[in-house]
Design a protein around this motif. Structure first.
Motif, short mmCIF file in Angstrom:
data_model
loop_
_atom_site.label_atom_id
_atom_site.label_comp_id
_atom_site.label_asym_id
_atom_site.label_seq_id
_atom_site.Cartn_x
_atom_site.Cartn_y
_atom_site.Cartn_z
N LEU A 24 34.90 39.10 51.31
CA LEU A 24 35.33 38.55 50.03
C LEU A 24 36.84 38.29 50.10
CD1 LEU A 24 33.97 38.00 47.29
CD2 LEU A 24 34.87 40.19 46.54
N SER A 25 37.24 37.07 49.75
CA SER A 25 38.67 36.74 49.72
C SER A 25 38.98 35.94 48.46
CB SER A 25 39.06 35.90 50.93
OG SER A 25 38.68 36.53 52.12
N PHE A 26 39.98 36.37 47.73
CA PHE A 26 40.53 35.53 46.66
C PHE A 26 41.89 36.06 46.27
CE2 PHE A 26 37.82 38.58 44.39
CZ PHE A 26 38.66 39.04 43.39
N GLN A 27 42.51 35.33 45.37
CA GLN A 27 43.89 35.63 45.03
C GLN A 27 44.02 35.58 43.52
OE1 GLN A 27 46.53 33.70 47.95
NE2 GLN A 27 47.83 33.25 46.20
N VAL A 28 44.83 36.45 42.96
CA VAL A 28 45.00 36.47 41.51
C VAL A 28 46.48 36.35 41.20
CG1 VAL A 28 44.67 37.80 39.40
CG2 VAL A 28 42.97 37.92 41.22
N ASP A 29 46.84 35.39 40.36
CA ASP A 29 48.24 35.25 39.97
C ASP A 29 48.53 36.13 38.76
OD1 ASP A 29 48.72 33.44 41.94
OD2 ASP A 29 48.29 31.69 40.66
N GLN A 30 49.80 36.46 38.63
CA GLN A 30 50.21 37.26 37.48
C GLN A 30 49.88 36.53 36.18
OE1 GLN A 30 54.40 37.85 36.94
NE2 GLN A 30 54.08 39.92 36.17
N GLY A 31 49.35 37.25 35.22
CA GLY A 31 49.07 36.67 33.92
C GLY A 31 47.67 36.08 33.80
N ARG A 75 51.46 57.82 42.05
CA ARG A 75 52.27 57.54 40.87
C ARG A 75 52.75 56.10 40.84
NH1 ARG A 75 55.46 62.40 38.33
NH2 ARG A 75 53.60 63.64 37.99
N GLN A 76 53.19 55.60 42.02
CA GLN A 76 53.62 54.21 42.09
C GLN A 76 52.46 53.29 41.72
OE1 GLN A 76 54.81 54.10 46.17
NE2 GLN A 76 57.00 54.39 45.71
N PHE A 77 51.28 53.62 42.23
CA PHE A 77 50.11 52.78 41.98
C PHE A 77 49.78 52.74 40.50
CE2 PHE A 77 45.61 51.50 42.44
CZ PHE A 77 45.80 50.40 43.27
N ALA A 78 49.98 53.88 39.80
CA ALA A 78 49.71 53.93 38.37
C ALA A 78 50.66 53.03 37.58
CB ALA A 78 49.78 55.37 37.87
N HIS A 79 51.84 52.75 38.16
CA HIS A 79 52.73 51.79 37.51
C HIS A 79 52.23 50.36 37.69
CE1 HIS A 79 55.85 55.01 37.43
NE2 HIS A 79 56.13 54.40 36.31
N LYS A 80 51.48 50.13 38.78
CA LYS A 80 50.99 48.78 39.07
C LYS A 80 49.65 48.53 38.40
CE LYS A 80 54.28 47.35 41.69
NZ LYS A 80 55.14 46.32 41.10
N VAL A 81 48.74 49.51 38.53
CA VAL A 81 47.35 49.27 38.15
C VAL A 81 46.85 50.31 37.15
CG1 VAL A 81 44.99 49.07 39.03
CG2 VAL A 81 46.90 48.27 40.42
N ILE A 167 45.52 45.22 34.86
CA ILE A 167 44.52 46.08 34.22
C ILE A 167 43.14 45.74 34.78
CG2 ILE A 167 43.32 46.55 32.04
CD1 ILE A 167 45.95 46.46 30.65
N LEU A 168 42.44 46.77 35.23
CA LEU A 168 41.08 46.61 35.72
C LEU A 168 40.15 47.19 34.67
CD1 LEU A 168 41.68 47.96 39.33
CD2 LEU A 168 41.57 45.56 38.61
N GLN A 196 52.11 40.66 28.78
CA GLN A 196 52.19 39.79 29.96
C GLN A 196 51.62 40.47 31.20
OE1 GLN A 196 56.36 39.12 29.64
NE2 GLN A 196 56.09 37.27 28.42
N GLN A 197 50.45 41.07 31.00
CA GLN A 197 49.80 41.74 32.12
C GLN A 197 48.75 40.82 32.73
OE1 GLN A 197 48.78 44.85 29.43
NE2 GLN A 197 49.86 46.41 30.62
N THR A 198 48.16 41.28 33.82
CA THR A 198 47.07 40.56 34.47
C THR A 198 45.81 41.37 34.21
OG1 THR A 198 48.67 40.02 36.17
CG2 THR A 198 46.37 39.54 36.67
N LEU A 199 44.69 40.68 34.00
CA LEU A 199 43.46 41.39 33.66
C LEU A 199 42.31 40.96 34.56
CD1 LEU A 199 41.73 43.14 31.69
CD2 LEU A 199 41.51 41.14 30.25
N ILE A 200 41.62 41.93 35.12
CA ILE A 200 40.38 41.64 35.84
C ILE A 200 39.30 42.52 35.24
CG2 ILE A 200 39.19 41.63 38.06
CD1 ILE A 200 41.85 41.41 39.44
N ALA A 201 38.25 41.90 34.69
CA ALA A 201 37.20 42.68 34.03
C ALA A 201 35.84 42.31 34.58
CB ALA A 201 37.23 42.41 32.53
N THR A 202 34.99 43.29 34.80
CA THR A 202 33.59 42.99 35.12
C THR A 202 32.83 42.97 33.81
OG1 THR A 202 33.05 45.32 35.37
CG2 THR A 202 33.72 44.16 37.34
N LEU A 203 31.89 42.05 33.71
CA LEU A 203 31.13 41.89 32.47
C LEU A 203 29.70 41.58 32.82
CD1 LEU A 203 33.50 39.57 30.43
CD2 LEU A 203 33.03 41.95 29.95
#
Lengths: 254, 263
Positions: A24-31, A75-81, A167-168, A196-203
């Protein structure tokens, strides 16, 4: 141009005999606000768990904000995701405010977290976040006493306090009735836009994906089935995505 | 053939055990000495004492003081036991360890410590401490604290490692460290069960404290022992009723606490 928030390259995950995800390959831009859809067993949750570093991929590279995901400390990861799930994610026996302030633990030392347990620190952050999700009057309520929809809003407030860049959301509304589900999704999307976050959600409900998200990634049998702007997804594509598996489910049920 | 035997193996085993029991009856000497001849009278006196406990002022006062002493030993012993159990139990649960190797090492070591503490019965600890310290309250308190710390610690460890994983994972995703997970996750999630079990153990500690004073440490057990030697069964029953009263009060108290925790 917006920066690249997530970059997946050839991610593969196998559970024994079954392939959960293959190259699986794809890219997600900010926002971006992305909905991941597909029949059950398509690999949606595995994908999200890999993004959240809960599951290690067998192969492939995952970059979050231009760095390999495994390079970050916890901790760093929690700032990102930040992650929000369907339910059971809160500690029911604690008052709401502690569950919200848990979003600050990544920045607090041990002493401050202990102190906060007795005397909530940075209380204004929690109250502000709860006010934004309409739970201002529940600050000191025991979390287990809240309804499912209210608990999901508490989880949203935790994310507001945590302030990750990405946000996942793993089936964030699957345990709620349709009215509540719309409520929570609208709120989630609105907050993501405001921050101004990025969102990836499974639905699992396609209708939600088309209403609230601007890009839809469809998975089937662990492969990318299509990856399109939400407005370009046709009903025919959707029925094809679900067709086979739903037919199988129908056959199995009768 | 084999599946059939496999299916009936429980019945076969039950049958075998029954045969063993029957054959054991052959070895009993069915003489007149089998039952103590004077036992009937003693039994009758004991039953009579049950309905005519000694309610004179002296005895009631003595019973009150002895109950208080028993309760104090139990409370002090349990307090220490909770402290031991909390420390060792948390370490033995492995929730604080980072890697899987460190975790299993830590778990094995502290589970061993807890096992040692509870493998020796409180009565034996009491004898040991009386031999070491003499007849002081410390002997009673430590004799309760050590084995009860071992039992509580073991249960605490199990309860901590059995909490639902989802909230813990969510806290980890929010960047919580191991110690923060303990405070904001493991402990609140396990608190209700831990408290409820501690209350049950407290009830047991009162009984133990009473029994232990047979060694001469004072308290209800000591008084029961003295009265038994004098064959004053009505006094024995007065003390027993006080013991039963204590246990009932603790049970009621723990019910109140449990209700509040569940709500």
């Amino acid at each position: 141009m917006a920066k690249v928030m997530v970059k997946l390259d050839g991610i593969r995950k196998q559970y024994g005999e079954t392939t959960a995800l293959s190259s699986l390959s794809f890219q997600v831009d900010q926002g971006e606000k992305i909905a991941v859809i597909g029949p059950s067993g398509a690999g949606k949750t595995t994908l999200l768990n890999i993004l959240a570093r809960i599951v290690e991929p067998d192969e492939g590279r995952l970059e979050i904000d231009d760095q390999p995901a495994h390079r970050y400390t916890g901790r760093q990861f929690a700032h990102k995701v930040g992650v929000i799930r369907q339910q059971f994610d809160l500690v029911g026996s604690l008052p709401v405010i502690h569950n919200v302030l848990a979003g600050r633990l990544k920045d607090w030392g041990f002493f401050k977290s202990c102190l906060s347990f007795l005397w909530p620190q940075e209380r204004h952050l929690a109250v502000e976040a709860l006010a934004r999700v309409g739970l201002k009057d529940k600050v000191y309520e025991k979390t287990a006493h809240l309804s499912g929809g209210e608990q999901q809003r508490v989880a949203l407030s935790r994310l507001l306090v945590q302030r990750p860049e990405l946000i996942l959301a793993d089936e964030p509304v699957s345990a709620l009735d349709p009215a509540r589900a719309h409520d929570i999704l609208a709120m989630l999307v609105k907050l993501v836009e405001e921050e101004q976050q990025t969102l990836i959600a499974t639905l699992h409900t396609v209708e939600y994906a088309k209403t609230y998200f601007d890009r839809i990634i469809a998975l089937r049998d662990g492969r990318l089935y299509f990856d399109l702007p939400a407005s370009e997804v046709t009903d025919e594509q959707l029925s094809q995505l679900y067709h086979l598996s739903e037919l199988n489910q129908y056959v199995a049920a009768h | 053939m084999w599946p059939l035997i496999d299916f009936h193996k429980k019945n076969v085993l039950t049958g075998l055990m029954f045969l063993v029991f029957l054959s054991s009856l052959l070895y009993i000497d069915w003489g007149p000495e089998l039952i103590h001849a004077g036992g009937g009278t003693s039994l009758w006196q004991m039953v009579k004492g049950m309905f005519t406990p000694d309610l004179s002022g002296d005895i009631l006062l003595l019973a009150l003081v002895a109950s208080w002493q028993t309760l104090v030993y139990a409370v002090a012993g349990m307090t220490l036991a909770i402290i031991f159990a909390f420390g060792f139990g948390t370490l033995a649960s492995g929730v604080l360890a980072q890697g899987s190797l460190g975790r299993s090492g830590l778990k094995t070591f502290f589970r061993g410590v807890l096992g040692f503490m509870r493998a020796i019965h409180e009565l034996v600890w009491a004898w040991l401490f009386v031999a070491a310290f003499g007849l002081t309250p410390f002997a009673a308190v430590f004799a309760i604290a050590i084995p009860y710390g071992g039992i509580l610690g073991r249960i605490f460890a199990d309860m901590l490692s059995d909490v639902p994983p989802q909230p813990i994972r969510a806290l980890q995703a929010a960047g919580a460290s191991r110690l923060q997970l303990l405070i904001y996750g493991y402990l609140p999630l396990a608190a209700a069960d831990m408290t409820s079990y501690t209350m049950y153990r407290f009830e047991c500690a009162i009984r133990s404290s009473a029994i232990m004073s047979f060694v001469g440490l004072g308290g209800l057990g000591y008084q029961i022992d003295l009265s038994l030697h004098d064959l004053k069964y009505s006094e024995v029953w007065t003390f027993l009723y006080f013991l039963i009263g204590l246990v009932i009060v603790v049970d009621l108290w723990s019910q109140v606490i449990r209700k509040r925790l569940v709500a």
